[in-house]
Design an enzyme around this catalytic site. Sequence first.
Site, PDB file in Angstrom:
ATOM      1  CE1 TYR A  33      -3.634  -2.249  -0.160  1.00 19.03           C
ATOM      2  CE2 TYR A  33      -3.753  -2.302   2.227  1.00 19.03           C
ATOM      3  CZ  TYR A  33      -4.226  -2.711   0.994  1.00 19.03           C
ATOM      4  OH  TYR A  33      -5.272  -3.577   0.937  1.00 19.03           O
ATOM      5  CG  ASN A  53      -4.430  -9.330  -2.454  1.00 17.65           C
ATOM      6  OD1 ASN A  53      -5.360  -9.676  -3.156  1.00 17.65           O
ATOM      7  ND2 ASN A  53      -4.184  -8.067  -2.173  1.00 17.65           N
ATOM      8  NE  ARG A  84      -9.119  -7.654  -5.355  1.00 11.70           N
ATOM      9  CZ  ARG A  84      -8.805  -6.531  -5.991  1.00 11.70           C
ATOM     10  NH1 ARG A  84      -8.153  -6.590  -7.125  1.00 11.70           N
ATOM     11  NH2 ARG A  84      -9.143  -5.357  -5.499  1.00 11.70           N
ATOM     12  CD  GLN A 109      -9.115  -8.547   2.581  1.00  8.57           C
ATOM     13  OE1 GLN A 109      -8.645  -7.638   1.922  1.00  8.57           O
ATOM     14  NE2 GLN A 109      -8.529  -9.012   3.670  1.00  8.57           N
ATOM     15  CD1 TRP A 138     -12.137  -6.969  -0.095  1.00 14.29           C
ATOM     16  CD2 TRP A 138     -12.150  -5.135  -1.381  1.00 14.29           C
ATOM     17  NE1 TRP A 138     -11.886  -7.361  -1.381  1.00 14.29           N
ATOM     18  CE2 TRP A 138     -11.891  -6.263  -2.197  1.00 14.29           C
ATOM     19  CE3 TRP A 138     -12.201  -3.873  -1.963  1.00 14.29           C
ATOM     20  CZ2 TRP A 138     -11.675  -6.157  -3.571  1.00 14.29           C
ATOM     21  CZ3 TRP A 138     -11.991  -3.761  -3.336  1.00 14.29           C
ATOM     22  CH2 TRP A 138     -11.719  -4.894  -4.120  1.00 14.29           C
ATOM     23  CB  CYS A 143     -13.826   2.817  -4.789  1.00 13.48           C
ATOM     24  SG  CYS A 143     -12.998   1.216  -4.903  1.00 13.48           S
ATOM     25  CE  LYS A 149     -15.192   9.863  -2.410  1.00 12.12           C
ATOM     26  NZ  LYS A 149     -14.076   9.766  -1.448  1.00 12.12           N
ATOM     27  NE  ARG A 159      -8.659   4.942  -2.056  1.00 12.98           N
ATOM     28  CZ  ARG A 159      -8.687   4.027  -1.080  1.00 12.98           C
ATOM     29  NH1 ARG A 159      -9.095   2.793  -1.354  1.00 12.98           N
ATOM     30  NH2 ARG A 159      -8.347   4.356   0.141  1.00 12.98           N
ATOM     31  CD  GLU A 227     -21.413   9.904   7.265  1.00 15.42           C
ATOM     32  OE1 GLU A 227     -22.267   9.636   6.400  1.00 15.42           O
ATOM     33  OE2 GLU A 227     -20.496  10.729   7.076  1.00 15.42           O
TER      34      GLU A 227
END
Length: 260
Positions: A33, A53, A84, A109, A138, A143, A149, A159, A227
């Site tokens: 990351y 992953n 995946r 995941q 996830w 995203c 937004k 992003r 939130e």
Amino acid sequence: ITFGGQITEQVAEEMMTLAYDNGINLFDTAEVYSLKASLDRLQLQYVDVVFANRPDTNTPIEETVRAMTHVINQGMAMYWGTSRWTSVEIMEAYSVARQFNQIPPICEQAEYHMFQREKVEVQLPELFHKIGIGAMTWSPLACGIITGKYSNGIPPQARASLKGYEWIKDKIQGEEGHRQQLKLKDLEAVAERLGCTLPQLAIAWCLRNEGVNSVLLGASRPEQLEENIGAIQVLPKLSVSVIAEVDSILRNKPSSKKQM
């Protein structure tokens, strides 16, 4: 991704504290990351669950199973999972582990949100009933798409504007992205009626799936994280009729009247 380069150390510390104070004890991280920055911040000595992953097509699954078993036996992790992987690949890993007295994966995941449902709702339940595989999901907000937004374009700090994430921008600006934006208007009406925000509705919608063990959140501001955590309070409001209404919105194409 966020903690490694998009926010300051002070904000990261504030959000980590907020998460812990609200009972969050699961953090998803990887060296890829942000050049190990996220791992250093957590000061990890070992991890609870280590993930493979994406399957390596050049490596036999047996080798992956043996490698993960070694990691666990050395005390570097308690469990391992896949990310995946297809249902067939997960089943093969389980079968190989049982055949050679190795440790099988405990969870997959997978991406799961209102616009991505197939794997978690159709494929994984069969594995859950057969071998006990769980789901750690996830991107509950797709995203950021489900936050609304992107309704008026791509914000500078979002992003979708980052280098390497052009695929999100293309997705938003494509035909399917347009249809999703129209559906968000109807979903916002449902959220307003329930007395919550659209992100809270979307996260609670993921949590309500009994096959989902954990929902991984992403946030860049403490207010945003607070939130998102509030989605827990929305869960009791998701009655059968509300879920049916949401499903109807997601499965139906927007009418021409709404497009106008």
